[in-house]
Design an enzyme around this catalytic site. Structure first.
Site, mmCIF file in Angstrom:
data_model
loop_
_atom_site.group_PDB
_atom_site.id
_atom_site.type_symbol
_atom_site.label_atom_id
_atom_site.label_comp_id
_atom_site.label_asym_id
_atom_site.label_seq_id
_atom_site.Cartn_x
_atom_site.Cartn_y
_atom_site.Cartn_z
ATOM 1 N N ALA A 1 0.793 -1.236 0.000
ATOM 2 C CA ALA A 1 0.000 0.000 0.000
ATOM 3 C C ALA A 1 0.830 1.293 0.000
ATOM 4 O O ALA A 1 0.649 2.143 -0.887
ATOM 5 C CB ALA A 1 -0.980 -0.044 1.172
ATOM 6 N N GLN B 1 4.513 -13.291 -2.118
ATOM 7 C CA GLN B 1 5.240 -12.097 -1.651
ATOM 8 C C GLN B 1 6.071 -12.389 -0.401
ATOM 9 O O GLN B 1 7.067 -11.726 -0.147
ATOM 10 C CB GLN B 1 4.264 -10.955 -1.341
ATOM 11 C CG GLN B 1 3.589 -10.343 -2.549
ATOM 12 C CD GLN B 1 2.252 -10.977 -2.818
ATOM 13 O OE1 GLN B 1 2.053 -12.165 -2.586
ATOM 14 N NE2 GLN B 1 1.315 -10.208 -3.324
ATOM 15 N N ASP C 1 -3.671 -2.875 3.930
ATOM 16 C CA ASP C 1 -3.970 -2.021 2.778
ATOM 17 C C ASP C 1 -4.987 -0.946 3.109
ATOM 18 O O ASP C 1 -5.081 0.062 2.415
ATOM 19 C CB ASP C 1 -4.502 -2.868 1.620
ATOM 20 C CG ASP C 1 -3.335 -3.501 0.892
ATOM 21 O OD1 ASP C 1 -2.784 -4.480 1.416
ATOM 22 O OD2 ASP C 1 -2.955 -2.974 -0.170
ATOM 23 N N ASN D 1 -6.174 -6.864 4.467
ATOM 24 C CA ASN D 1 -4.763 -7.177 4.148
ATOM 25 C C ASN D 1 -4.748 -8.424 3.267
ATOM 26 O O ASN D 1 -5.792 -9.021 2.980
ATOM 27 C CB ASN D 1 -3.940 -7.374 5.432
ATOM 28 C CG ASN D 1 -2.448 -7.395 5.152
ATOM 29 O OD1 ASN D 1 -1.940 -6.539 4.434
ATOM 30 N ND2 ASN D 1 -1.734 -8.368 5.694
HETATM 31 O O1 MRU Z 1 -1.069 -7.422 -3.321
HETATM 32 P P1 MRU Z 1 0.027 -6.725 -2.585
HETATM 33 O O2 MRU Z 1 1.344 -7.401 -2.668
HETATM 34 O O3 MRU Z 1 0.094 -5.248 -2.956
HETATM 35 O O4 MRU Z 1 -0.421 -6.794 -1.066
HETATM 36 C C1 MRU Z 1 0.351 -6.181 -0.088
HETATM 37 C C2 MRU Z 1 -0.130 -6.406 1.292
HETATM 38 O O5 MRU Z 1 -1.119 -7.068 1.526
HETATM 39 C C3 MRU Z 1 0.620 -5.702 2.387
HETATM 40 O O6 MRU Z 1 0.546 -6.430 3.585
HETATM 41 C C4 MRU Z 1 0.006 -4.318 2.605
HETATM 42 O O7 MRU Z 1 -0.078 -3.595 1.409
HETATM 43 C C5 MRU Z 1 0.792 -3.527 3.579
HETATM 44 S S1 MRU Z 1 2.333 -3.030 2.904
HETATM 45 C C6 MRU Z 1 3.179 -2.204 4.078
#
Ligand code: MRU
Length: 329
Positions: free
Chosen positions: A57, A184, A225, A235
């Site tokens: 995010a 991720q 997010d 999240n």
């Molecule tokens: O789909 P993504 O990789 O963008 O998802 C990211 C997440 O779910 C993270 O935990 C969230 O954005 C927090 S990032 C500090």
């Protein structure tokens, strides 16, 4: 963030602006290749966010801010650019926050975007300072997805307390959920921890309950997010399950995020738009089918964790319970 390279250790950011171009680590190729992507205009910025070259995010927000600055310099129709960039992904609130910030600060766009980015970095550093107080020597910490420097430009949210606790000499171990389908955790969080020399183990998503039940996890920290008014969060898919199992086993479950992730205009988690992504992410691994071609798949990228499962929010302003959120933000 520290990155081990052939020529030695380098200090890199996830995204930055250079000579009116927006540059970023292309996260799709990690950990096997460190590649960079250069966005020349707002269409490239949209593509980079949508295709998840940059993700997480706060990093999405900073990329959008730089993209807006670039479009203003290029004298594009800024309202149209704003709508296009905002349509790249629906769940991360920072994206909308950053675009609105740039619309309000369009007179000196590059300075505004740089200020936005430095603010995010500084907030994450403070999240690290506050959150590290929660971590005891020899703690075993579970995290989900990547809420590290790659997701926030530098430090991270969930990984910031872990980085700082480790820098201060605490002996810790991080359990890293692999985080299907885009991995991720295995690809990005493990890469960051490896670069920093922080002890960790990658586990399959299904294993975290096993370790929590056996008393081998002391603390869970995740990013988010979007935080909404009643303290619910969205999240990465699978976060809800971790929170429920943590509560069942009396393990504290903390959510780390800067103020830019807080959406006071949305009441409850059920109102958060959840991104649905291509079924190929589920059915294909390295271009090979792992499910019958004709079996439909469903791929929500996020889930909602209700406030009742959250022990506290680690923010740049300190640590707060869900009921204190409105006052704090
Ligand atoms: O789909 P993504 O990789 O963008 O998802 C990211 C997440 O779910 C993270 O935990 C969230 O954005 C927090 S990032 C500090």
């Amino acid at each position: 963030m520290k990155v081990k390279m052939e020529e030695g250790e380098k200090d890199l950011k996830a995204v930055w602006m250079d000579d009116n171009k927006v540059k970023m680590i292309d996260q799709r190729f990690l950990p096997s290749e460190l590649k960079f992507y250069t966005a020349g205009d707002y269409k490239d910025i949209h593509k980079a966010i949508k295709k998840m070259m940059v993700r997480g995010a706060p990093a999405i927000g900073v990329t959008a801010a730089y993209g807006m600055a670039q479009a203003i310099i290029q004298e594009k129709k800024i309202e149209k650019v704003a709508e296009h960039i905002k349509s790249a992904r629906p769940t991360a609130y920072d994206l909308f926050n950053a675009v609105e910030f740039m619309l309000d600060h369009a007179e000196k766009p590059v300075k505004a975007a740089e200020d936005y980015a430095s603010n995010v970095i500084e907030k994450c550093r403070k999240i690290g300072e506050h959150g590290s107080e929660l971590i005891e020597n020899e703690d075993r910490i579970l995290t989900h997805c990547n809420a590290g420097a790659l997701a926030t430009v530098d430090y991270g949210t969930a990984l910031a307390p872990i980085r700082i606790a480790s820098e201060r000499g605490k002996d810790i171990h991080v359990f890293v959920d692999e985080t299907r389908p885009r991995l991720q955790g295995a690809r990005l969080t493990a890469w960051e921890l490896h670069n920093e020399g922080i002890p960790h183990s990658v586990i399959v998503d299904n294993a975290s309950g096993h370790y929590m039940f056996r008393g081998e996890i002391d603390l869970v920290i995740v990013g988010t997010d979007r935080i909404v008014s009643n303290g619910d969060i969205a999240n990465k898919i699978g976060t809800y399950e971790k929170a429920v199992v943590a509560k069942e086993n009396d393990i504290p479950f903390y959510v780390a995020a800067p103020v830019t992730t807080y959406d006071s205009s949305t009441e409850t988690g059920r109102d958060i738009p959840i991104e649905n992504r291509d079924e190929k992410e589920i059915k294909m691994i390295n271009n090979s089918l792992i499910a019958p071609k004709d079996s439909p798949a469903r791929n929500p990228a996020f889930d909602v964790t209700p406030a009742e499962y959250i022990s506290g929010f680690i923010t740049e302003k300190g640590i707060f319970s869900p009921s204190e959120l409105d006052d704090m933000f």
